[in-house]
Design an enzyme around this catalytic site. Structure first.
Site, PDB file in Angstrom:
ATOM      1  N   GLU A   1      42.125   2.505 133.053  1.00 18.99           N
ATOM      2  CA  GLU A   1      41.243   2.825 134.173  1.00 18.99           C
ATOM      3  C   GLU A   1      40.791   4.274 134.161  1.00 18.99           C
ATOM      4  O   GLU A   1      41.479   5.150 133.652  1.00 18.99           O
ATOM      5  CB  GLU A   1      41.975   2.554 135.496  1.00 18.99           C
ATOM      6  CG  GLU A   1      42.334   1.090 135.654  1.00 18.99           C
ATOM      7  CD  GLU A   1      42.960   0.742 136.999  1.00 18.99           C
ATOM      8  OE1 GLU A   1      42.503  -0.228 137.610  1.00 18.99           O
ATOM      9  OE2 GLU A   1      43.895   1.435 137.435  1.00 18.99           O
TER      10      GLU A   1
ATOM     11  N   CYS B   1      38.845  11.527 136.658  1.00 20.08           N
ATOM     12  CA  CYS B   1      40.277  11.409 136.352  1.00 20.08           C
ATOM     13  C   CYS B   1      40.397  10.499 135.131  1.00 20.08           C
ATOM     14  O   CYS B   1      40.060   9.318 135.185  1.00 20.08           O
ATOM     15  CB  CYS B   1      40.973  10.827 137.578  1.00 20.08           C
ATOM     16  SG  CYS B   1      42.732  10.655 137.374  1.00 20.08           S
TER      17      CYS B   1
ATOM     18  N   CYS C   1      52.597   3.826 130.235  1.00 16.36           N
ATOM     19  CA  CYS C   1      53.298   5.102 130.131  1.00 16.36           C
ATOM     20  C   CYS C   1      54.741   4.827 129.738  1.00 16.36           C
ATOM     21  O   CYS C   1      55.335   3.858 130.191  1.00 16.36           O
ATOM     22  CB  CYS C   1      53.249   5.821 131.486  1.00 16.36           C
ATOM     23  SG  CYS C   1      53.845   7.523 131.413  1.00 16.36           S
TER      24      CYS C   1
ATOM     25  N   CYS D   1      58.516   7.154 136.043  1.00 19.27           N
ATOM     26  CA  CYS D   1      58.672   7.840 137.329  1.00 19.27           C
ATOM     27  C   CYS D   1      58.694   6.752 138.408  1.00 19.27           C
ATOM     28  O   CYS D   1      57.838   5.866 138.416  1.00 19.27           O
ATOM     29  CB  CYS D   1      57.534   8.815 137.562  1.00 19.27           C
ATOM     30  SG  CYS D   1      57.435  10.056 136.250  1.00 19.27           S
TER      31      CYS D   1
ATOM     32  N   CYS E   1      55.617   5.884 140.756  1.00 20.36           N
ATOM     33  CA  CYS E   1      54.296   5.755 140.132  1.00 20.36           C
ATOM     34  C   CYS E   1      54.058   4.337 139.644  1.00 20.36           C
ATOM     35  O   CYS E   1      54.877   3.772 138.915  1.00 20.36           O
ATOM     36  CB  CYS E   1      54.197   6.728 138.954  1.00 20.36           C
ATOM     37  SG  CYS E   1      52.686   6.539 137.998  1.00 20.36           S
TER      38      CYS E   1
ATOM     39  N   CYS F   1      45.993   8.620 143.371  1.00 19.89           N
ATOM     40  CA  CYS F   1      47.036   9.051 142.426  1.00 19.89           C
ATOM     41  C   CYS F   1      48.166   8.050 142.382  1.00 19.89           C
ATOM     42  O   CYS F   1      48.703   7.673 143.412  1.00 19.89           O
ATOM     43  CB  CYS F   1      47.694  10.348 142.875  1.00 19.89           C
ATOM     44  SG  CYS F   1      46.644  11.726 142.920  1.00 19.89           S
TER      45      CYS F   1
HETATM   46  N1  SAH Z   1      51.529  11.523 133.569  1.00 20.69           N
HETATM   47  C1  SAH Z   1      50.988  12.720 134.068  1.00 20.69           C
HETATM   48  C2  SAH Z   1      49.568  12.561 134.590  1.00 20.69           C
HETATM   49  C3  SAH Z   1      49.219  11.318 135.384  1.00 20.69           C
HETATM   50  S1  SAH Z   1      49.841  11.128 136.999  1.00 20.69           S
HETATM   51  C4  SAH Z   1      51.883  13.292 135.146  1.00 20.69           C
HETATM   52  O1  SAH Z   1      52.785  12.619 135.590  1.00 20.69           O
HETATM   53  O2  SAH Z   1      51.675  14.453 135.509  1.00 20.69           O
HETATM   54  C5  SAH Z   1      48.880  12.152 138.074  1.00 20.69           C
HETATM   55  C6  SAH Z   1      49.667  12.632 139.312  1.00 20.69           C
HETATM   56  O3  SAH Z   1      49.835  11.584 140.295  1.00 20.69           O
HETATM   57  C7  SAH Z   1      51.058  13.087 138.953  1.00 20.69           C
HETATM   58  O4  SAH Z   1      51.404  14.283 139.616  1.00 20.69           O
HETATM   59  C8  SAH Z   1      51.884  11.946 139.467  1.00 20.69           C
HETATM   60  O5  SAH Z   1      53.205  12.314 139.624  1.00 20.69           O
HETATM   61  C9  SAH Z   1      51.186  11.595 140.738  1.00 20.69           C
HETATM   62  N2  SAH Z   1      51.574  10.287 141.284  1.00 20.69           N
HETATM   63  C10 SAH Z   1      52.076   9.233 140.617  1.00 20.69           C
HETATM   64  N3  SAH Z   1      52.320   8.190 141.467  1.00 20.69           N
HETATM   65  C11 SAH Z   1      51.952   8.598 142.694  1.00 20.69           C
HETATM   66  C12 SAH Z   1      51.926   7.952 143.974  1.00 20.69           C
HETATM   67  N4  SAH Z   1      52.319   6.698 144.126  1.00 20.69           N
HETATM   68  N5  SAH Z   1      51.481   8.667 145.013  1.00 20.69           N
HETATM   69  C13 SAH Z   1      51.025   9.936 144.847  1.00 20.69           C
HETATM   70  N6  SAH Z   1      51.005  10.582 143.658  1.00 20.69           N
HETATM   71  C14 SAH Z   1      51.462   9.925 142.585  1.00 20.69           C
HETATM   72 FE1  SF4 Z   2      53.816   8.338 133.589  1.00 21.72          FE
HETATM   73 FE2  SF4 Z   2      53.273   7.969 136.179  1.00 21.72          FE
HETATM   74 FE3  SF4 Z   2      55.333   9.529 135.453  1.00 21.72          FE
HETATM   75 FE4  SF4 Z   2      52.808  10.385 135.055  1.00 21.72          FE
HETATM   76  S1  SF4 Z   2      53.775   9.987 137.045  1.00 21.72           S
HETATM   77  S2  SF4 Z   2      54.533  10.473 133.597  1.00 21.72           S
HETATM   78  S3  SF4 Z   2      51.793   8.406 134.566  1.00 21.72           S
HETATM   79  S4  SF4 Z   2      55.149   7.308 135.073  1.00 21.72           S
END
Ligand code: SAH
Ligand code: SF4
Length: 412
Positions: free
Chosen positions: A122, A135, A142, A146, A149, A387
């Site tokens: 996406e 974005c 991934c 996390c 996420c 995000c």
């Molecule tokens: N993998 C990279 C970039 C993609 S995520 C990273 O983790 O930095 C982009 C941002 O969105 C990151 O800061 C991530 O932690 C945040 N993010 C992920 N899941 C989220 C959620 N459910 N609500 C708000 N932010 C989130």
């Molecule tokens: Fe991967 Fe989501 Fe963690 Fe970013 S925030 S490193 S996309 S699992």
């Protein structure tokens, strides 16, 4: 139709640094998108042009591809007429396939895209009054899980290629109708040419879509070089931000070889909480991460590092957490700004967003100590474009599978 097999799934926090090669197209033609000038030149020579011709044609074609956005060799008007079908017989100008395009009530747009070998990913465009941010995704899925996420619940299917990464920006320009219409003398611009944002919709890029960009470093770098090239998409590195969850060993190279702004997904200030919500912390801890930030090439008070902090109710949002965040940023003397992200919910998520009062208080505490800490307004929630909400249907992990993984000791 090309095809790739799935990549083997590594341990919870281990990288898959190298993309599996894409198998060639069945028609034998080669997609030029994603290739730099010298690769295009080498291909032209290999296809039979002499060295001088290959060099000239590569320069012209590069400009048409990346600066003007043409998708048909027939439109390359300064290339001799008989040469155009010669190119079309051997090469293609690709774009990711669009599976679905969605529009949020707040103007945010999300595209579900597909690679030539059938994997979905996406990209999201977020328009604001003074800028428009794209974005961009770096991987399908991934490796890092996390816990807050949605993308983290997917398997890593594969790294995106340079063409698929730069292709997102090109597709967005197609959709927004934003390719320059000027003449060839654009090519005279210096490679560091500052991009004129005036009147443009797409002014900024964030590598914050699906995936961890520093686990696909080479492809992200090669794609961003095309984006930053003055005769390519010509977007200044100051308008590009790469977000990492903290892949410490790759951060210096990122600064040196790409030089873009850095955002770090910190999200917690204690080992216990960060180990839980950003499992990569078990490999590269907070202090190590912040030292790498302090050494990031190009960071300065004029170009601060952004620390992203997702607000999770009763998890990382106390006054003490805010004070500890300030202490850490000061200890490492970081030119920092903090971006507070209200948690965006997704089906099955184990967290809730902090209350608005809590988010405000947290922001105030950080701000009182001289560090800017704005709260990011969630955008495109109605179309799951905010995000952490990005996720495609490919390769879902079952709940049971995730629970099993969570129970197992981390592969660090
Ligand atoms: N993998 C990279 C970039 C993609 S995520 C990273 O983790 O930095 C982009 C941002 O969105 C990151 O800061 C991530 O932690 C945040 N993010 C992920 N899941 C989220 C959620 N459910 N609500 C708000 N932010 C989130
Ligand atoms: Fe991967 Fe989501 Fe963690 Fe970013 S925030 S490193 S996309 S699992």
């Amino acid at each position: 139709m090309t095809s790739t097999e799935l990549m083997p799934i590594p341990g919870q926090v281990d990288p898959v640094p190298v993309a599996r090669d894409i198998t060639p197209r069945a028609d034998g033609r080669q997609d030029l998108i994603g290739l730099p000038r010298d690769r295009i030149r080498a291909l032209f020579e290999y296809a039979g042009l002499d060295t001088k011709q290959a060099k000239l044609r590569a320069k012209q074609v590069f400009h048409w591809l990346y600066h003007r956005g043409v998708t048909d060799f027939a439109a390359m008007t300064d290339i001799a007429k008989p040469m155009r079908p010669w190119l079309a017989e051997r090469f293609v100008i690709g774009r990711p396939d669009v599976v679905e395009a969605q529009h949020s009530t707040d103007g945010t747009r999300k595209w579900l895209l597909k690679t030539a070998d059938g994997h979905e990913f996406e990209m999201v465009f977020i328009p604001d009054a003074d800028r428009g941010t794209l974005c961009v995704s770096s991987q399908v899925g991934c490796t890092l899980n996390c816990t807050f996420c949605h993308t983290g619940t997917m398997r890593l299917v594969r790294n995106l290629t340079p063409g698929e990464i730069v292709g997102q920006v090109m597709l967005a320009r197609d959709a927004l109708g934003e390719w320059p219409k000027g003449k060839m003398d654009f090519a005279a611009e210096a490679s560091e040419a500052e991009y004129t944002a005036d009147g443009r919709l797409l002014t900024n890029i964030v590598m914050m879509g699906m995936g961890e960009p520093l686990y696909n470093f080479d492809n992200v770098r090669d794609a961003l070089r095309l984006v930053m090239d003055g005769d390519g998409l010509a977007l200044s590195k100051r308008r590009i931000t790469l977000s990492t969850s903290g892949v410490v060993p790759m951060m210096e190279r990122c600064g040196e070889e790409i030089g873009v702004n850095l955002a770090v997904s910190l999200h917690a200030v204690t080992k216990e909480v960060r180990d839980e919500i950003v499992p990569l912390n078990r490999k590269y801890g907070i202090e190590e991460l912040l030292s790498a930030c302090a050494a990031y090439p190009g960071a300065s008070n004029a170009r601060r590092i952004t620390f992203e902090y997702v607000m999770l109710k009763d998890k990382n949002d106390s006054d003490d957490d805010a004070r500890e965040l300030v202490r850490l940023l000061k200890k490492f003397d970081l030119p920092a700004k903090v971006n507070l992200i209200p948690f965006n919910p997704w089906p099955g998520a184990a967290y809730e967003c902090s209350t608005p009062e809590r988010v405000r208080r947290f922001s105030e505490i950080v701000f009182e100590h001289g560090i800017s800490a704005p709260v990011r307004t969630p955008r495109g929630r109605d179309i799951d474009a905010a995000c952490g909400q990005l996720k495609t249907t490919a390769q879902k992990k079952s709940r049971a599978e995730r629970d099993r993984e969570a129970a197992a000791p981390a592969a660090v």
